[in-house]
Motif scaffolding. Structure first.
Motif, PDB file in Angstrom:
ATOM      1  N   UNK A   1       0.808  -1.217   0.000  1.00  0.00           N
ATOM      2  CA  UNK A   1       0.000   0.000   0.000  1.00  0.00           C
ATOM      3  C   UNK A   1       0.849   1.280   0.000  1.00  0.00           C
ATOM      4  N   UNK A   2       1.976   1.271   0.729  1.00  0.00           N
ATOM      5  CA  UNK A   2       2.824   2.470   0.764  1.00  0.00           C
ATOM      6  C   UNK A   2       3.445   2.723  -0.616  1.00  0.00           C
ATOM      7  N   UNK A   3       3.871   1.675  -1.293  1.00  0.00           N
ATOM      8  CA  UNK A   3       4.442   1.842  -2.630  1.00  0.00           C
ATOM      9  C   UNK A   3       3.394   2.397  -3.586  1.00  0.00           C
ATOM     10  N   UNK A   4       2.182   1.899  -3.489  1.00  0.00           N
ATOM     11  CA  UNK A   4       1.102   2.383  -4.356  1.00  0.00           C
ATOM     12  C   UNK A   4       0.856   3.868  -4.102  1.00  0.00           C
ATOM     13  N   UNK A   5       0.815   4.257  -2.841  1.00  0.00           N
ATOM     14  CA  UNK A   5       0.585   5.662  -2.484  1.00  0.00           C
ATOM     15  C   UNK A   5       1.706   6.549  -3.020  1.00  0.00           C
ATOM     16  N   UNK A   6       2.932   6.106  -2.882  1.00  0.00           N
ATOM     17  CA  UNK A   6       4.061   6.905  -3.361  1.00  0.00           C
ATOM     18  C   UNK A   6       4.059   7.015  -4.886  1.00  0.00           C
ATOM     19  N   UNK A   7       3.683   5.946  -5.565  1.00  0.00           N
ATOM     20  CA  UNK A   7       3.577   6.011  -7.029  1.00  0.00           C
ATOM     21  C   UNK A   7       2.465   6.984  -7.425  1.00  0.00           C
ATOM     22  N   UNK A   8       1.350   6.921  -6.723  1.00  0.00           N
ATOM     23  CA  UNK A   8       0.230   7.830  -7.012  1.00  0.00           C
ATOM     24  C   UNK A   8       0.649   9.282  -6.776  1.00  0.00           C
ATOM     25  N   UNK A   9       1.400   9.540  -5.723  1.00  0.00           N
ATOM     26  CA  UNK A   9       1.863  10.896  -5.439  1.00  0.00           C
ATOM     27  C   UNK A   9       2.790  11.415  -6.538  1.00  0.00           C
TER      28      UNK A   9
ATOM     29  N   UNK B   1       2.872  10.140  -9.919  1.00  0.00           N
ATOM     30  CA  UNK B   1       2.312  10.112 -11.268  1.00  0.00           C
ATOM     31  C   UNK B   1       0.855  10.547 -11.364  1.00  0.00           C
ATOM     32  N   UNK B   2       0.188  10.675 -10.231  1.00  0.00           N
ATOM     33  CA  UNK B   2      -1.233  10.996 -10.304  1.00  0.00           C
ATOM     34  C   UNK B   2      -1.936   9.926 -11.120  1.00  0.00           C
ATOM     35  N   UNK B   3      -2.767  10.327 -12.037  1.00  0.00           N
ATOM     36  CA  UNK B   3      -3.515   9.370 -12.849  1.00  0.00           C
ATOM     37  C   UNK B   3      -2.941   9.137 -14.225  1.00  0.00           C
ATOM     38  N   UNK B   4      -1.678   9.463 -14.443  1.00  0.00           N
ATOM     39  CA  UNK B   4      -1.071   9.298 -15.769  1.00  0.00           C
ATOM     40  C   UNK B   4      -0.819   7.818 -16.058  1.00  0.00           C
TER      41      UNK B   4
ATOM     42  N   UNK C   1       5.521  16.366 -13.563  1.00  0.00           N
ATOM     43  CA  UNK C   1       6.075  17.657 -13.983  1.00  0.00           C
ATOM     44  C   UNK C   1       6.131  18.627 -12.806  1.00  0.00           C
ATOM     45  N   UNK C   2       5.145  18.561 -11.928  1.00  0.00           N
ATOM     46  CA  UNK C   2       5.188  19.406 -10.725  1.00  0.00           C
ATOM     47  C   UNK C   2       6.420  19.062  -9.893  1.00  0.00           C
ATOM     48  N   UNK C   3       6.682  17.784  -9.748  1.00  0.00           N
ATOM     49  CA  UNK C   3       7.842  17.334  -8.986  1.00  0.00           C
ATOM     50  C   UNK C   3       9.126  17.780  -9.681  1.00  0.00           C
ATOM     51  N   UNK C   4       9.189  17.605 -10.995  1.00  0.00           N
ATOM     52  CA  UNK C   4      10.370  18.016 -11.750  1.00  0.00           C
ATOM     53  C   UNK C   4      10.633  19.510 -11.634  1.00  0.00           C
ATOM     54  N   UNK C   5       9.582  20.314 -11.733  1.00  0.00           N
ATOM     55  CA  UNK C   5       9.734  21.763 -11.614  1.00  0.00           C
ATOM     56  C   UNK C   5      10.208  22.139 -10.218  1.00  0.00           C
TER      57      UNK C   5
END
Length: 144
Positions: free
Chosen positions: A1-9, A11-14, A128-132
């Motif tokens: 579940x933690x990995x899923x949450x971190x991936x969601x944070x 990539x969002x829904x991409x 992109x938000x993270x990259x910026x």
């Protein structure tokens, strides 16, 4: 579940980015599970790649100022009009027409999305938000 949450944070829904990331981490699975260290390593690579897109494009002081202004506009609102970016640029750097050309190029390069109904821009996704953010942090660290 933690990995899923971190991936969601990240990539969002991409779906495209999630699918690519899953392909990368599944190559490192052991016994039907991706070890946390391998997951962290792959996620760190994504963050570096996203920051690097901004580094590659933002090699001039003018583009760095645009990215800083974008960061400030995004911090205030997810979607923003061009004048919200203009407000954060140094006085006289770009007139409205040149700013619109720069923003249009960022749309073409997939840094930004543009909604013609509302005449607003937004970053092309959560990654992109993270990259910026990481790019702006790297600029701050260089100046320190």
């Amino acid at each position: 579940p933690e990995q899923i949450e971190r991936a969601w944070q990240t990539f969002g829904g991409s779906c495209w980015e999630i699918s690519r990331f899953l392909g990368d981490i599944l190559m490192r699975a052991e016994g039907g599970k991706v070890p946390d260290e391998a997951f962290d390593d792959e996620l760190r690579k994504v963050h570096i790649q996203m920051r690097s897109l901004f580094v590659d494009y933002g090699y001039t002081k003018k583009r760095q100022a645009i990215f800083l202004a974008l960061h400030q506009a995004v911090s205030a609102a997810h979607a923003f009009p061009a004048h919200a970016v203009q407000r954060h640029l140094p006085e006289g750097l770009l007139d409205e027409e040149l700013l619109r050309q720069e923003l249009a190029e960022l749309v073409r390069q997939n840094f930004l999305a543009y909604n013609p109904v509302t005449a607003e821009f937004s970053l092309q996704g959560r990654s992109m938000e993270i990259g910026l953010k990481k790019f702006i942090e790297s600029l701050d660290n260089r100046e320190s």
